[in-house]
Motif scaffolding. Structure first.
Motif, PDB file in Angstrom:
ATOM      1  N   THR A 159      -6.636  -2.373  -5.029  1.00 19.30           N
ATOM      2  CA  THR A 159      -7.455  -1.159  -4.987  1.00 19.30           C
ATOM      3  C   THR A 159      -7.013  -0.254  -6.125  1.00 19.30           C
ATOM      4  OG1 THR A 159      -6.060   0.176  -3.505  1.00 19.30           O
ATOM      5  CG2 THR A 159      -7.638  -1.334  -2.460  1.00 19.30           C
ATOM      6  N   SER A 173       0.847  -1.195   0.000  1.00 13.63           N
ATOM      7  CA  SER A 173       0.000   0.000   0.000  1.00 13.63           C
ATOM      8  C   SER A 173       0.881   1.244   0.000  1.00 13.63           C
ATOM      9  CB  SER A 173      -0.887  -0.022   1.250  1.00 13.63           C
ATOM     10  OG  SER A 173      -1.741   1.084   1.287  1.00 13.63           O
ATOM     11  N   LEU A 174       0.578   2.191  -0.880  1.00 19.05           N
ATOM     12  CA  LEU A 174       1.369   3.421  -0.927  1.00 19.05           C
ATOM     13  C   LEU A 174       0.726   4.506  -0.066  1.00 19.05           C
ATOM     14  CD1 LEU A 174       3.828   4.792  -2.397  1.00 19.05           C
ATOM     15  CD2 LEU A 174       2.178   5.621  -4.078  1.00 19.05           C
ATOM     16  N   THR A 175      -0.565   4.716  -0.256  1.00 21.10           N
ATOM     17  CA  THR A 175      -1.237   5.821   0.446  1.00 21.10           C
ATOM     18  C   THR A 175      -2.272   5.343   1.466  1.00 21.10           C
ATOM     19  OG1 THR A 175      -2.858   6.085  -1.348  1.00 21.10           O
ATOM     20  CG2 THR A 175      -0.875   7.415  -1.482  1.00 21.10           C
ATOM     21  N   GLY A 176      -2.333   4.035   1.704  1.00 20.53           N
ATOM     22  CA  GLY A 176      -3.166   3.535   2.799  1.00 20.53           C
ATOM     23  C   GLY A 176      -4.479   2.876   2.398  1.00 20.53           C
ATOM     24  N   ASN A 177      -4.920   3.054   1.155  1.00 18.87           N
ATOM     25  CA  ASN A 177      -6.225   2.481   0.776  1.00 18.87           C
ATOM     26  C   ASN A 177      -6.230   0.956   0.862  1.00 18.87           C
ATOM     27  OD1 ASN A 177      -7.211   5.037   0.144  1.00 18.87           O
ATOM     28  ND2 ASN A 177      -6.523   4.907  -1.983  1.00 18.87           N
ATOM     29  N   THR A 178      -5.188   0.341   0.332  1.00 20.74           N
ATOM     30  CA  THR A 178      -5.161  -1.130   0.301  1.00 20.74           C
ATOM     31  C   THR A 178      -5.035  -1.671   1.723  1.00 20.74           C
ATOM     32  OG1 THR A 178      -3.995  -0.830  -1.785  1.00 20.74           O
ATOM     33  CG2 THR A 178      -4.177  -3.075  -0.978  1.00 20.74           C
ATOM     34  N   PHE A 180      -3.537   4.909 -15.819  1.00 20.11           N
ATOM     35  CA  PHE A 180      -4.969   5.049 -15.537  1.00 20.11           C
ATOM     36  C   PHE A 180      -5.871   4.418 -16.590  1.00 20.11           C
ATOM     37  CE2 PHE A 180      -3.169   7.791 -12.440  1.00 20.11           C
ATOM     38  CZ  PHE A 180      -4.006   7.630 -11.349  1.00 20.11           C
ATOM     39  N   TRP A 215      -1.968  -2.096  -4.537  1.00 13.05           N
ATOM     40  CA  TRP A 215      -2.581  -0.981  -5.254  1.00 13.05           C
ATOM     41  C   TRP A 215      -2.226  -1.117  -6.729  1.00 13.05           C
ATOM     42  CZ3 TRP A 215       0.512   3.111  -7.383  1.00 13.05           C
ATOM     43  CH2 TRP A 215       1.856   3.068  -7.049  1.00 13.05           C
ATOM     44  N   VAL A 216      -3.058  -0.471  -7.559  1.00 15.30           N
ATOM     45  CA  VAL A 216      -2.877  -0.560  -9.013  1.00 15.30           C
ATOM     46  C   VAL A 216      -2.098   0.669  -9.490  1.00 15.30           C
ATOM     47  CG1 VAL A 216      -4.118  -0.419 -11.220  1.00 15.30           C
ATOM     48  CG2 VAL A 216      -4.991  -1.881  -9.371  1.00 15.30           C
ATOM     49  N   ALA A 273      -8.218   3.523  -8.662  1.00 17.25           N
ATOM     50  CA  ALA A 273      -8.960   4.788  -8.689  1.00 17.25           C
ATOM     51  C   ALA A 273     -10.017   4.790  -9.785  1.00 17.25           C
ATOM     52  CB  ALA A 273      -7.995   5.948  -8.899  1.00 17.25           C
ATOM     53  N   LEU A 274      -9.590   4.533 -11.011  1.00 20.58           N
ATOM     54  CA  LEU A 274     -10.508   4.678 -12.150  1.00 20.58           C
ATOM     55  C   LEU A 274     -10.821   3.364 -12.827  1.00 20.58           C
ATOM     56  CD1 LEU A 274      -9.150   7.813 -14.035  1.00 20.58           C
ATOM     57  CD2 LEU A 274     -11.200   7.628 -12.609  1.00 20.58           C
ATOM     58  N   HIS A 275      -9.767   2.636 -13.150  1.00 19.68           N
ATOM     59  CA  HIS A 275      -9.949   1.387 -13.884  1.00 19.68           C
ATOM     60  C   HIS A 275      -8.798   0.446 -13.560  1.00 19.68           C
ATOM     61  CE1 HIS A 275     -10.826  -1.432 -17.007  1.00 19.68           C
ATOM     62  NE2 HIS A 275     -11.903  -0.739 -17.356  1.00 19.68           N
ATOM     63  N   GLN A 302      -2.121  -0.954 -16.677  1.00 21.47           N
ATOM     64  CA  GLN A 302      -2.314  -1.153 -15.241  1.00 21.47           C
ATOM     65  C   GLN A 302      -1.683  -2.463 -14.772  1.00 21.47           C
ATOM     66  OE1 GLN A 302      -4.786  -0.591 -17.427  1.00 21.47           O
ATOM     67  NE2 GLN A 302      -6.263   0.888 -16.646  1.00 21.47           N
ATOM     68  N   GLY A 343      -0.347   2.484 -13.105  1.00 18.95           N
ATOM     69  CA  GLY A 343      -0.363   2.431 -14.559  1.00 18.95           C
ATOM     70  C   GLY A 343      -0.592   3.826 -15.079  1.00 18.95           C
ATOM     71  N   ARG A 351     -11.290   2.526  -4.785  1.00 14.94           N
ATOM     72  CA  ARG A 351     -10.907   3.274  -3.581  1.00 14.94           C
ATOM     73  C   ARG A 351     -12.039   4.172  -3.093  1.00 14.94           C
ATOM     74  NH1 ARG A 351      -6.499   7.740  -5.841  1.00 14.94           N
ATOM     75  NH2 ARG A 351      -8.037   9.100  -6.804  1.00 14.94           N
TER      76      ARG A 351
HETATM   77  C1  LIG Z   1       1.646   6.471  -9.753  1.00 15.50           C
HETATM   78  C2  LIG Z   1       0.219   6.012  -9.631  1.00 15.50           C
HETATM   79  C3  LIG Z   1      -0.358   5.384 -10.710  1.00 15.50           C
HETATM   80  C4  LIG Z   1      -1.705   4.955 -10.621  1.00 15.50           C
HETATM   81  N1  LIG Z   1      -2.254   4.342 -11.709  1.00 15.50           N
HETATM   82  C5  LIG Z   1      -3.535   3.951 -11.661  1.00 15.50           C
HETATM   83  C6  LIG Z   1      -4.149   3.333 -12.794  1.00 15.50           C
HETATM   84  O1  LIG Z   1      -3.544   3.124 -13.837  1.00 15.50           O
HETATM   85  N2  LIG Z   1      -5.442   2.978 -12.709  1.00 15.50           N
HETATM   86  C7  LIG Z   1      -6.188   3.211 -11.563  1.00 15.50           C
HETATM   87  O2  LIG Z   1      -7.372   2.888 -11.551  1.00 15.50           O
HETATM   88  N3  LIG Z   1      -5.626   3.750 -10.453  1.00 15.50           N
HETATM   89  C8  LIG Z   1      -4.332   4.140 -10.479  1.00 15.50           C
HETATM   90  N4  LIG Z   1      -3.762   4.724  -9.361  1.00 15.50           N
HETATM   91  C9  LIG Z   1      -4.568   4.908  -8.148  1.00 15.50           C
HETATM   92  C10 LIG Z   1      -4.248   3.877  -7.076  1.00 15.50           C
HETATM   93  O3  LIG Z   1      -4.252   2.563  -7.597  1.00 15.50           O
HETATM   94  C11 LIG Z   1      -5.320   3.948  -5.974  1.00 15.50           C
HETATM   95  O4  LIG Z   1      -5.350   5.236  -5.423  1.00 15.50           O
HETATM   96  C12 LIG Z   1      -5.059   2.926  -4.897  1.00 15.50           C
HETATM   97  O5  LIG Z   1      -6.202   2.804  -4.073  1.00 15.50           O
HETATM   98  C13 LIG Z   1      -3.873   3.302  -4.022  1.00 15.50           C
HETATM   99  O6  LIG Z   1      -3.736   2.330  -3.018  1.00 15.50           O
HETATM  100  P1  LIG Z   1      -2.891   2.619  -1.725  1.00 15.50           P
HETATM  101  O7  LIG Z   1      -3.547   3.777  -1.005  1.00 15.50           O
HETATM  102  O8  LIG Z   1      -2.972   1.360  -0.945  1.00 15.50           O
HETATM  103  O9  LIG Z   1      -1.498   2.952  -2.150  1.00 15.50           O
HETATM  104  C14 LIG Z   1      -2.454   5.159  -9.433  1.00 15.50           C
HETATM  105  C15 LIG Z   1      -1.845   5.790  -8.351  1.00 15.50           C
HETATM  106  C16 LIG Z   1      -0.520   6.213  -8.442  1.00 15.50           C
HETATM  107  C17 LIG Z   1       0.112   6.873  -7.248  1.00 15.50           C
END
Ligand SMILES: Cc1cc2nc3c(=O)[nH]c(=O)nc-3n(C[C@H](O)[C@H](O)[C@H](O)COP(=O)(O)O)c2cc1C
Length: 144
Positions: A90, A9-14, A62, A57-58, A92-94, A66, A60, A121
């Motif tokens: 987890t 997890s980078l920002t805590g969501n996962t 976006f 976390w995902v 954000a978009l896809h 991904q 890519g 998320r």
């Molecule tokens: C560098 C970066 C790239 C990301 N790429 C994607 C993506 O391609 N598709 C998507 O749906 N979310 C993408 N995200 C959103 C993260 O997957 C999403 O916020 C996730 O819940 C983060 O989990 P975490 O809080 O456990 O780190 C990206 C986030 C970051 C920081």
């Protein structure tokens, strides 16, 4: 049922999704043997578990490319032959094919992957609940 949870997890969501899932499974009288980072796995927790949950976390662009961030660390996990496993990511978009890639990486550890879920998320609670419910259903069906 005893489950170990490993998370990247980078920002805590996962991590939050993992904690929520763990709470729900505990309410179903499962034992969580440990919640640790994929990069610093709790080996004793894995050893003690019947089921290992692996979340990432995902990342890519976006809309394309991904992948689950944890893929490389998963390849460093101990062999998990004889364990069941399930994956979650987890996004954000896809999520694209991130869940498939995660599932495949988890399968490469030797674990038997029973399934997985991509968790938005923006719906962490709702989707974590769905994940926990599916796990309980799948495991009670396989025990029957
Ligand atoms: C560098 C970066 C790239 C990301 N790429 C994607 C993506 O391609 N598709 C998507 O749906 N979310 C993408 N995200 C959103 C993260 O997957 C999403 O916020 C996730 O819940 C983060 O989990 P975490 O809080 O456990 O780190 C990206 C986030 C970051 C920081």
């Amino acid at each position: 049922m005893k489950a170990a949870i490993l998370v990247e997890s980078l920002t805590g969501n996962t991590w939050k999704a993992a904690e929520k899932t763990a709470d729900l499974l505990t309410q179903e009288r499962w034992t969580i043997t440990g919640l640790s980072k994929v990069r610093h796995p709790d080996h004793a927790a894995i050893q003690a578990a019947d089921l290992v949950l692996i979340g990432s976390w995902v990342h890519g662009a976006f809309v394309f490319g991904q992948a689950p961030w944890a893929v490389n660390s998963i390849s460093n996990l101990p062999a998990m032959r004889g364990k069941k496993a399930a994956a979650f990511c987890t996004f954000a978009l896809h999520p694209g094919k991130a869940l498939d890639k995660l599932t495949s990486a988890v399968g490469d550890t030797g674990a038997y992957v029973i399934g997985g879920l991509a968790i938005s998320r923006s719906k962490l609670d709702q989707h974590s609940e769905e994940f926990a419910t599916r796990l309980v259903d799948a495991l009670s069906a396989s025990d029957a």
